[in-house]
Scaffold this active site. Structure first.
Site, short mmCIF file in Angstrom:
data_model
loop_
_atom_site.label_atom_id
_atom_site.label_comp_id
_atom_site.label_asym_id
_atom_site.label_seq_id
_atom_site.Cartn_x
_atom_site.Cartn_y
_atom_site.Cartn_z
N ASN A 14 39.33 46.55 41.18
CA ASN A 14 38.78 45.74 40.09
C ASN A 14 37.84 44.73 40.73
O ASN A 14 38.29 43.76 41.34
CB ASN A 14 39.92 45.03 39.34
CG ASN A 14 39.39 43.99 38.35
OD1 ASN A 14 38.24 44.06 37.95
ND2 ASN A 14 40.25 43.05 37.97
N TRP A 15 36.55 44.98 40.60
CA TRP A 15 35.57 44.12 41.27
C TRP A 15 35.49 42.74 40.61
O TRP A 15 34.88 41.83 41.18
CB TRP A 15 34.19 44.76 41.24
CG TRP A 15 34.03 45.96 42.12
CD1 TRP A 15 35.00 46.58 42.85
CD2 TRP A 15 32.82 46.69 42.34
NE1 TRP A 15 34.47 47.65 43.53
CE2 TRP A 15 33.14 47.75 43.23
CE3 TRP A 15 31.51 46.58 41.88
CZ2 TRP A 15 32.18 48.67 43.67
CZ3 TRP A 15 30.55 47.49 42.31
CH2 TRP A 15 30.88 48.52 43.20
N LYS A 16 36.04 42.60 39.42
CA LYS A 16 35.87 41.36 38.64
C LYS A 16 34.37 41.05 38.53
O LYS A 16 33.55 41.97 38.54
CB LYS A 16 36.64 40.20 39.25
CG LYS A 16 38.08 40.56 39.62
CD LYS A 16 38.91 39.35 39.82
CE LYS A 16 40.25 39.74 40.41
NZ LYS A 16 41.30 38.82 40.10
N HIS A 99 43.70 42.77 31.16
CA HIS A 99 43.83 42.06 32.44
C HIS A 99 44.18 40.60 32.14
O HIS A 99 43.72 40.03 31.16
CB HIS A 99 42.51 42.15 33.23
CG HIS A 99 42.65 41.64 34.63
ND1 HIS A 99 42.62 40.29 34.91
CD2 HIS A 99 42.84 42.28 35.81
CE1 HIS A 99 42.79 40.14 36.23
NE2 HIS A 99 42.93 41.33 36.79
N GLU A 101 43.20 37.91 33.21
CA GLU A 101 42.05 36.99 33.03
C GLU A 101 41.47 37.12 31.63
O GLU A 101 40.93 36.16 31.08
CB GLU A 101 41.02 37.24 34.14
CG GLU A 101 41.52 36.71 35.48
CD GLU A 101 41.05 37.47 36.70
OE1 GLU A 101 40.04 38.18 36.63
OE2 GLU A 101 41.71 37.33 37.76
N GLU A 170 50.97 43.27 36.79
CA GLU A 170 50.26 42.29 37.61
C GLU A 170 50.80 40.89 37.31
O GLU A 170 50.34 40.24 36.36
CB GLU A 170 48.77 42.32 37.28
CG GLU A 170 48.08 43.63 37.59
CD GLU A 170 46.60 43.43 37.87
OE1 GLU A 170 46.18 43.77 38.95
OE2 GLU A 170 45.91 42.88 37.00
N GLY A 176 44.96 37.02 42.93
CA GLY A 176 43.95 36.19 43.59
C GLY A 176 44.52 35.00 44.33
O GLY A 176 43.78 34.11 44.73
N SER A 212 47.26 40.51 44.81
CA SER A 212 47.08 40.26 46.25
C SER A 212 47.52 41.44 47.13
O SER A 212 48.07 41.24 48.21
CB SER A 212 47.80 38.97 46.66
OG SER A 212 47.24 37.85 45.98
N GLY A 233 42.18 43.69 43.42
CA GLY A 233 41.05 42.82 43.12
C GLY A 233 40.24 42.54 44.37
O GLY A 233 39.44 43.36 44.82
N GLY A 234 40.47 41.37 44.96
CA GLY A 234 39.67 40.90 46.09
C GLY A 234 39.49 41.93 47.20
O GLY A 234 38.36 42.12 47.71
C1 PEP Z 1 43.24 41.98 39.92
O1 PEP Z 1 42.17 41.45 39.71
O2 PEP Z 1 43.67 42.82 39.12
C2 PEP Z 1 43.99 41.63 41.13
C3 PEP Z 1 45.17 42.16 41.32
O3 PEP Z 1 43.39 40.76 41.99
P1 PEP Z 1 43.82 40.45 43.51
O4 PEP Z 1 44.09 41.77 44.17
O5 PEP Z 1 42.63 39.75 44.11
O6 PEP Z 1 45.04 39.60 43.45
#
Ligand code: PEP
Length: 248
Positions: A14-16, A99, A101, A170, A176, A212, A233-234
């Site tokens: 997930n590039w966000k 998600h 966010e 999640e 994040g 994470s 994500g990251g």
């Molecule tokens: C996400 O954006 O779905 C996520 C899990 O982010 P991260 O891996 O950065 O915690």
């Protein structure tokens, strides 16, 4: 391909709201250059404006792509929304729905998330429905009740619909933050989700963990009985790290 109880492993990025045409080109080329076929199933969920670039860069590869959101509406006066049929035109396989966010920053309700999942399914996309509790909810012992509440309108879509989805657990406090749920914490929730899926008659639905995830912790998470992969994500913005997660 690694499997958990015959469920294929899936690792989605997930590039966000990250990327640029130049950065994406390098990242997508690096993913494509890796021998994707020898890893688990891989996909990237990119910002809407980069879908065309992603479709072109990954065409003919084993790597799939999708969007980070989808409208619950099919078409009409919904300024700023993007429909499932539009995503389909760009070859999307996935559409994230709910998600955290989107839920927290955009006030998306549990019902709206289910409506988005249904809209995606109607166009043959696979919705990746995200659920997860806040730190406050975890600390007050409400984790499983929150997950149950978030999933209720999704499960109400019925066995056939749910069987065509992917779910992602999640925990909001792990997204994040660099603070990953322990494999046991994650497995407890995944097992509860699996029980609900089994009750519905859809036990084979892939349930991903997100929060994470990195190369250093993926293996222990993937070793859990009900964790079928990851929503990343990251770490999905760095090709080598993302591929190392998928290579577990
Ligand atoms: C996400 O954006 O779905 C996520 C899990 O982010 P991260 O891996 O950065 O915690």
């Amino acid at each position: 391909m690694t499997q958990t109880a015959n469920r294929a492993r899936l690792v989605l990025g997930n590039w966000k709201m990250h990327g640029s045409l130049a950065d994406n080109a390098a990242l997508l080329d690096a993913l494509r250059a890796a021998d994707a076929a020898s890893h688990c199933q891989i996909g990237v969920c990119v910002p809407f404006p980069y879908l065309a670039q992603t479709a072109q860069a990954l065409a003919g590869s084993a790597i799939t792509w999708g969007a980070q959101d989808v409208s619950a509406q099919a078409k009409g006066a919904f300024t700023g929304e993007v429909s499932a049929s539009m995503l389909k035109e760009f070859g999307c396989r996935w559409a994230l729905a709910g998600h955290s966010e989107r839920r927290t920053l955009h006030g998306e309700s549990d019902q709206l998330v289910a409506d988005k999942a249904r809209a995606a399914l109607e166009q043959g996309l696979t919705p990746v429905v995200c659920v997860g509790e806040s730190l406050e909810q975890r600390e007050s012992g409400d984790t499983l009740a929150v997950i149950e509440r978030q999933l209720a309108p999704v499960l109400a879509l019925g066995r056939e619909a749910v069987a065509a989805m992917v779910l992602a657990y999640e925990p909001v406090w792990a997204i994040g933050t660099g603070r990953t749920a322990t494999p046991e914490q994650a497995q407890e929730v995944h097992a509860a989700i699996r029980a609900a899926l089994t009750k519905l008659g859809a036990p084979q639905v892939q349930v991903l963990y997100g929060g994470s995830v990195k190369a250093a912790n993926a293996a222990t998470l993937f070793a859990m009985a009900d964790i079928d992969g990851a929503l990343v994500g990251g770490a999905s913005l760095v090709a080598e790290e993302f591929l190392r997660i998928a290579a577990n």
